[in-house]
Write an enzyme that holds these catalytic residues in place. Structure first.
Site, PDB file in Angstrom:
ATOM      1  N   ASP A  67       0.813  -1.222   0.000  1.00  0.00           N
ATOM      2  CA  ASP A  67       0.000   0.000   0.000  1.00  0.00           C
ATOM      3  C   ASP A  67       0.844   1.268   0.000  1.00  0.00           C
ATOM      4  OD1 ASP A  67       0.964  -0.386   2.563  1.00  0.00           O
ATOM      5  OD2 ASP A  67      -0.986  -0.748   3.458  1.00  0.00           O
ATOM      6  N   ASP A 136      -7.458  -2.397  14.299  1.00  0.00           N
ATOM      7  CA  ASP A 136      -8.843  -2.734  13.968  1.00  0.00           C
ATOM      8  C   ASP A 136      -8.920  -3.973  13.065  1.00  0.00           C
ATOM      9  OD1 ASP A 136      -7.808  -1.701  11.626  1.00  0.00           O
ATOM     10  OD2 ASP A 136      -9.241  -0.041  11.458  1.00  0.00           O
ATOM     11  N   HIS A 138      -7.176  -4.463  10.234  1.00  0.00           N
ATOM     12  CA  HIS A 138      -6.953  -4.268   8.792  1.00  0.00           C
ATOM     13  C   HIS A 138      -5.665  -4.948   8.348  1.00  0.00           C
ATOM     14  CE1 HIS A 138      -4.819  -0.293   9.872  1.00  0.00           C
ATOM     15  NE2 HIS A 138      -3.911  -0.918   9.143  1.00  0.00           N
ATOM     16  N   GLU A 143      -9.640  -1.707   5.400  1.00  0.00           N
ATOM     17  CA  GLU A 143     -10.270  -1.430   6.688  1.00  0.00           C
ATOM     18  C   GLU A 143     -11.526  -2.283   6.881  1.00  0.00           C
ATOM     19  OE1 GLU A 143      -8.767   0.204   8.833  1.00  0.00           O
ATOM     20  OE2 GLU A 143      -8.078   2.180   8.217  1.00  0.00           O
TER      21      GLU A 143
HETATM   22  C1  GLP Z   1      -0.369   0.401   8.474  1.00  0.00           C
HETATM   23  C2  GLP Z   1      -0.017  -0.456   7.274  1.00  0.00           C
HETATM   24  C3  GLP Z   1      -0.260  -1.926   7.568  1.00  0.00           C
HETATM   25  C4  GLP Z   1       0.369  -2.303   8.892  1.00  0.00           C
HETATM   26  C5  GLP Z   1      -0.238  -1.487   9.994  1.00  0.00           C
HETATM   27  C6  GLP Z   1       0.307  -1.820  11.359  1.00  0.00           C
HETATM   28  O1  GLP Z   1      -1.711   0.653   8.548  1.00  0.00           O
HETATM   29  N1  GLP Z   1      -0.765  -0.078   6.119  1.00  0.00           N
HETATM   30  O2  GLP Z   1       0.247  -2.711   6.504  1.00  0.00           O
HETATM   31  O3  GLP Z   1       0.181  -3.677   9.128  1.00  0.00           O
HETATM   32  O4  GLP Z   1       0.046  -0.119   9.719  1.00  0.00           O
HETATM   33  O5  GLP Z   1       1.470  -1.093  11.628  1.00  0.00           O
HETATM   34  P1  GLP Z   1       2.459  -1.388  12.827  1.00  0.00           P
HETATM   35  O6  GLP Z   1       3.200  -2.602  12.444  1.00  0.00           O
HETATM   36  O7  GLP Z   1       3.340  -0.186  12.894  1.00  0.00           O
HETATM   37  O8  GLP Z   1       1.620  -1.578  14.039  1.00  0.00           O
END
Ligand code: GLP
Length: 241
Positions: A67, A136, A138, A143
Site C-alpha cells: 500500500d 482494527d 486491517h 479497513e
Molecule cells: C499500516 C499499514 C499496515 C500495517 C499497519 C500496522 O496501517 N498499512 O500494513 O500492518 O500499519 O502497523 P504497525 O506494524 O506499525 O503496528
C-alpha cells in the site's frame, strides 16, 4: 492456519527472516509481498544481515508492497516508498527497478489500481506475502467494512488507523485520509502468507482474526480460509488467544 508464539519481537523477526530466506533459497527470483509499519522492521533487519553476510542474494528477487498513502510522493518522508528504501531496499542487493510500491500521486487512482493488479498478475503472483495487522484488524489498508474488497483499491482510513499512524507524522492533520492498497483478492492469492504481530495492542485483533467469525468487519479473519498461512506472534500479541 498455523500459529507460532515467540518470546519477543526480535524472535518474531528472526523466525520471519528464516521463512523469507527459505523462500529465496528455493526460488531466487521469487515475488515477495512486503508490508510497512513498525512490526516488520526486525524481519527486514534479519534480511539485511543475511544479505551482508552473503547468505541471501536479492539480485533476482522482485517485490510488491501492499500500500501507499494517497497524496504522498515517493520522496515524502512519510511515504511507504521512502520507508521501504530506508528500512530495506537501500541496504540489500535488490534491483530497485524490481521493487514496486503503489503510486499515491497519480492523476487517476482507479487506473493506477488496475495497473498495479495487472503488474502483480503479470509477474506471476506473490509467492510469499508478509503482513502486519492494524489495531482494527486491517491488512494492507483494507479497513473493516460490510464487504470484502477484491483487487487493488482506494480506501478511506478509519479514525483508529489515523490515530495509530499519527506517530509517524508531525501532527494528526498531516496523516493522509486515503490510501491505495492491494485488496483481499490479491492478498489471498499469495501462495504463502506470514502475518506478524507484536505487542499487547494487537492482542484483541489477533484473537478475533484467529478465533472469531470470518467477517469483513475483521479483515484479517479472511486468512482463516487461506491454505498456507502462518501467524508469527510475540507473547503479548498472543495474550488473548
Ligand atoms: C499500516 C499499514 C499496515 C500495517 C499497519 C500496522 O496501517 N498499512 O500494513 O500492518 O500499519 O502497523 P504497525 O506494524 O506499525 O503496528
Amino acid at each position: 492456519m498455523q500459529v507460532f508464539v515467540y518470546k519477543n519481537e526480535a524472535e518474531v523477526g528472526k523466525a520471519a527472516g528464516m521463512i523469507v530466506a527459505s523462500e529465496i533459497l528455493k526460488k531466487p527470483d521469487c515475488i515477495l509481498g512486503l508490508a510497512t509499519g513498525s512490526t516488520p522492521i526486525p524481519t527486514y533487519q534479519e534480511m539485511i544481515r543475511m544479505n551482508k553476510e552473503g547468505i541471501l542474494d536479492f539480485s533476482k528477487v522482485r517485490s510488491f508492497n501492499l500500500d501507499e498513502y494517497i497524496g504522498l510522493s515517493p520522496e515524502h518522508v512519510c511515504s511507504y516508498r521512502r520507508f521501504m528504501n530506508e528500512q530495506l531496499f537501500d541496504h540489500i542487493n535488490i534491483d530497485k527497478a524490481n521493487t514496486h510500491v503503489p503510486c499515491g500521486i497519480g492523476a487517476d487512482h482507479e487506473a493506477d489500481a488496475k495497473a498495479y493488479d495487472a503488474a502483480v498478475e503479470a509477474a506471476g503472483g506473490i509467492d510469499l506475502q508478509i503482513l502486519g495487522i492494524g489495531h482494527d484488524g486491517h491488512i494492507g489498508f483494507n479497513e473493516p467494512g460490510d464487504e470484502f474488497v477484491s483487487g487493488t483499491n482506494i480506501v478511506t482510513l478509519t479514525d483508529m488507523t489515523i490515530d495509530a499512524n499519527t506517530r509517524f507524522f508531525e501532527k494528526r492533520e498531516d496523516v493522509p485520509r486515503q490510501a491505495i492498497t492491494l485488496g483481499n483478492r490479491n492478498i489471498m492469492a499469495a501462495k504463502r502468507i506470514i502475518l506478524l504481530a507484536t505487542g499487547k495492542g494487537k492482542a484483541r485483533a489477533i484473537a478475533q482474526a484467529i478465533k472469531g467469525n470470518i467477517t469483513p468487519k475483521m479483515p484479517a479473519s479472511l486468512l482463516q480460509v487461506h491454505p498456507n498461512v502462518q501467524f508469527l506472534l510475540d507473547e503479548d500479541a498472543a495474550s488473548e488467544l
